[in-house]
Motif scaffolding. Structure first.
Motif, short mmCIF file in Angstrom:
data_model
loop_
_atom_site.label_atom_id
_atom_site.label_comp_id
_atom_site.label_asym_id
_atom_site.label_seq_id
_atom_site.Cartn_x
_atom_site.Cartn_y
_atom_site.Cartn_z
N SER A 186 -19.66 -2.23 1.62
CA SER A 186 -20.22 -0.89 1.77
C SER A 186 -21.15 -0.98 2.96
CB SER A 186 -21.00 -0.48 0.52
OG SER A 186 -21.56 0.79 0.69
N ALA A 187 -20.94 -0.13 3.95
CA ALA A 187 -21.65 -0.33 5.20
C ALA A 187 -21.98 0.97 5.87
CB ALA A 187 -20.82 -1.19 6.14
N SER A 188 -23.01 0.93 6.69
CA SER A 188 -23.28 2.06 7.56
C SER A 188 -23.37 1.56 8.98
CB SER A 188 -24.60 2.74 7.18
OG SER A 188 -25.68 1.87 7.35
N VAL A 189 -23.02 2.39 9.92
CA VAL A 189 -22.96 2.00 11.32
C VAL A 189 -24.03 2.74 12.10
CG1 VAL A 189 -21.57 2.05 13.40
CG2 VAL A 189 -20.52 1.51 11.23
N LYS A 190 -24.87 2.01 12.79
CA LYS A 190 -25.91 2.62 13.62
C LYS A 190 -25.63 2.32 15.08
CE LYS A 190 -29.43 2.03 10.03
NZ LYS A 190 -30.72 1.39 9.69
N LYS A 191 -25.66 3.33 15.88
CA LYS A 191 -25.41 3.12 17.31
C LYS A 191 -26.62 2.46 17.96
CE LYS A 191 -21.75 6.32 18.01
NZ LYS A 191 -21.11 7.23 18.92
N LEU A 238 -13.01 4.05 6.69
CA LEU A 238 -14.06 4.42 7.63
C LEU A 238 -14.40 5.90 7.48
CD1 LEU A 238 -12.62 1.84 8.97
CD2 LEU A 238 -13.68 2.65 11.07
N VAL A 239 -15.68 6.19 7.41
CA VAL A 239 -16.15 7.57 7.35
C VAL A 239 -17.20 7.77 8.44
CG1 VAL A 239 -15.68 7.82 4.90
CG2 VAL A 239 -17.93 7.01 5.62
N ARG A 240 -17.22 8.95 9.02
CA ARG A 240 -18.13 9.23 10.14
C ARG A 240 -19.26 10.13 9.68
NH1 ARG A 240 -16.39 11.60 16.11
NH2 ARG A 240 -18.43 11.27 17.10
N GLN A 241 -20.49 9.68 9.95
CA GLN A 241 -21.65 10.48 9.56
C GLN A 241 -21.63 11.85 10.25
OE1 GLN A 241 -25.70 9.48 10.84
NE2 GLN A 241 -26.30 9.45 8.70
N VAL A 258 -1.89 5.76 -6.03
CA VAL A 258 -0.85 4.75 -5.80
C VAL A 258 -1.34 3.36 -6.18
CG1 VAL A 258 0.24 6.11 -3.99
CG2 VAL A 258 -1.53 4.46 -3.37
N ASP A 259 -2.43 3.31 -6.96
CA ASP A 259 -3.00 2.04 -7.43
C ASP A 259 -3.40 1.12 -6.28
OD1 ASP A 259 -2.70 2.68 -10.17
OD2 ASP A 259 -0.60 2.06 -10.10
N GLY A 260 -3.85 1.72 -5.18
CA GLY A 260 -4.32 0.93 -4.05
C GLY A 260 -5.74 0.43 -4.28
N HIS A 261 -6.11 -0.58 -3.51
CA HIS A 261 -7.44 -1.19 -3.64
C HIS A 261 -8.29 -0.88 -2.42
CE1 HIS A 261 -10.63 -3.90 -4.65
NE2 HIS A 261 -10.37 -4.71 -3.64
N ILE A 262 -9.46 -0.30 -2.66
CA ILE A 262 -10.42 -0.04 -1.59
C ILE A 262 -11.32 -1.27 -1.44
CG2 ILE A 262 -12.36 1.36 -0.80
CD1 ILE A 262 -9.84 2.90 -0.60
N LEU A 263 -11.24 -1.93 -0.30
CA LEU A 263 -12.10 -3.08 -0.04
C LEU A 263 -13.54 -2.64 0.17
CD1 LEU A 263 -9.77 -4.95 2.45
CD2 LEU A 263 -10.26 -5.64 0.09
N GLY A 264 -13.72 -1.44 0.73
CA GLY A 264 -15.06 -0.94 0.95
C GLY A 264 -15.09 0.24 1.89
N LEU A 265 -16.28 0.77 2.07
CA LEU A 265 -16.52 1.90 2.96
C LEU A 265 -17.34 1.46 4.16
CD1 LEU A 265 -17.54 4.69 0.41
CD2 LEU A 265 -15.26 4.10 1.24
N LEU A 266 -17.01 2.01 5.31
CA LEU A 266 -17.75 1.73 6.54
C LEU A 266 -18.13 3.06 7.18
CD1 LEU A 266 -18.75 -0.14 8.77
CD2 LEU A 266 -16.45 -0.09 9.74
N MET A 267 -19.42 3.34 7.26
CA MET A 267 -19.88 4.58 7.88
C MET A 267 -20.15 4.35 9.36
SD MET A 267 -23.02 7.13 6.83
CE MET A 267 -22.14 7.71 5.38
#
Length: 234
Positions: free
Chosen positions: A10-15, A181-184, A202-211
């Motif tokens: 689970s992550a957020s991205v800062k420029k 990946l999601v964009r703020q 579809v029973d897929g696996h989410i490894l995580g989110l990256l903002m």
């Protein structure tokens, strides 16, 4: 969205304005991805987003490069056969690639661009086909991934946005999981939930989110950069 739905990354991205911070950001992402894929049967990951322009291609390229820098043999696949972007980054020909390979018009050896960076091979999308979703869900694609898993330590796959087309969903049974990946200030909660629901169906696996595209308030003048500083949570 529960912690189980989000997964280990689970992550957020800062420029940021310093190249060192950018490099360290991708190294942190690499560490978390390796941890998340450790128990998986497949050492491969899809990079996807709910909607376009979330930073998938930039993230895919830089993550593949830092993976290869750890002496892993890495294959990066551009599976966006609708609006491919990675061939421009690596400046490879579009005459060969994934679409022609899946149609039996070329071989793996001819289609793959070797050592686009140290330890990193690249399979471009190839010419745009009329049936990308059918190709990604084909037996030929399954055979390709099985072959690649024997040759490479890790495989990263860039795919089209899941709320626009279902191409990425066709690959989920054959990979270790998806990094979403999601964009703020762009991706809405409803968009994200719709994407997660599609993966769950579809029973897929989410490894995580990256903002991505998060403002770094510590940078004077509100400076921005194209890649980022990741802050991990549970």
């Amino acid at each position: 969205m529960s912690g189980n739905e989000i997964g280990a990354i689970s992550a957020s991205v800062k420029k940021v304005s310093r190249p060192f911070q950018i490099v360290e950001a991708y190294k942190s992402l690499r560490t978390n991805l390796l941890f998340s894929l450790a128990p998986a049967a497949h050492k491969s990951a899809i990079l996807c987003s709910p909607e376009p322009h979330a930073g998938k291609s930039t993230t895919a390229v830089n993550l593949a490069i830092v993976l290869a820098q750890t002496n892993f043999k890495v294959l990066l696949i551009d599976a966006d056969m609708r609006k491919p972007a990675l061939k421009r980054i690596f400046r490879v020909s579009a005459s060969e690639g994934l679409s022609r390979l899946l149609c039996g018009m070329t071989t793996f050896e001819e289609a793959v661009s070797r050592n686009v960076a140290p330890g990193l091979d690249f399979l471009s999308s190839g010419p745009i086909p009329p049936n990308p979703q059918e190709l990604l869900g084909s037996e030929q694609m399954r055979k390709l991934l099985k072959k690649a898993e024997k040759e490479y330590d890790y495989i990263l796959i860039d795919t089209p946005p899941v709320n626009v087309v279902a191409d990425a969903l066709m690959l989920l049974p054959e990979v270790g999981g998806m990094l979403m990946l999601v964009r703020q200030n762009s991706t809405t909660r409803d968009d994200l939930q719709a994407a997660l629901d599609a993966v769950q169906r579809v029973d897929g696996h989410i490894l995580g989110l990256l903002m991505t595209d998060v403002r770094n308030k510590n940078v004077r003048g509100g400076a921005y950069y194209k890649s980022s500083d990741y802050v991990y949570g549970k």
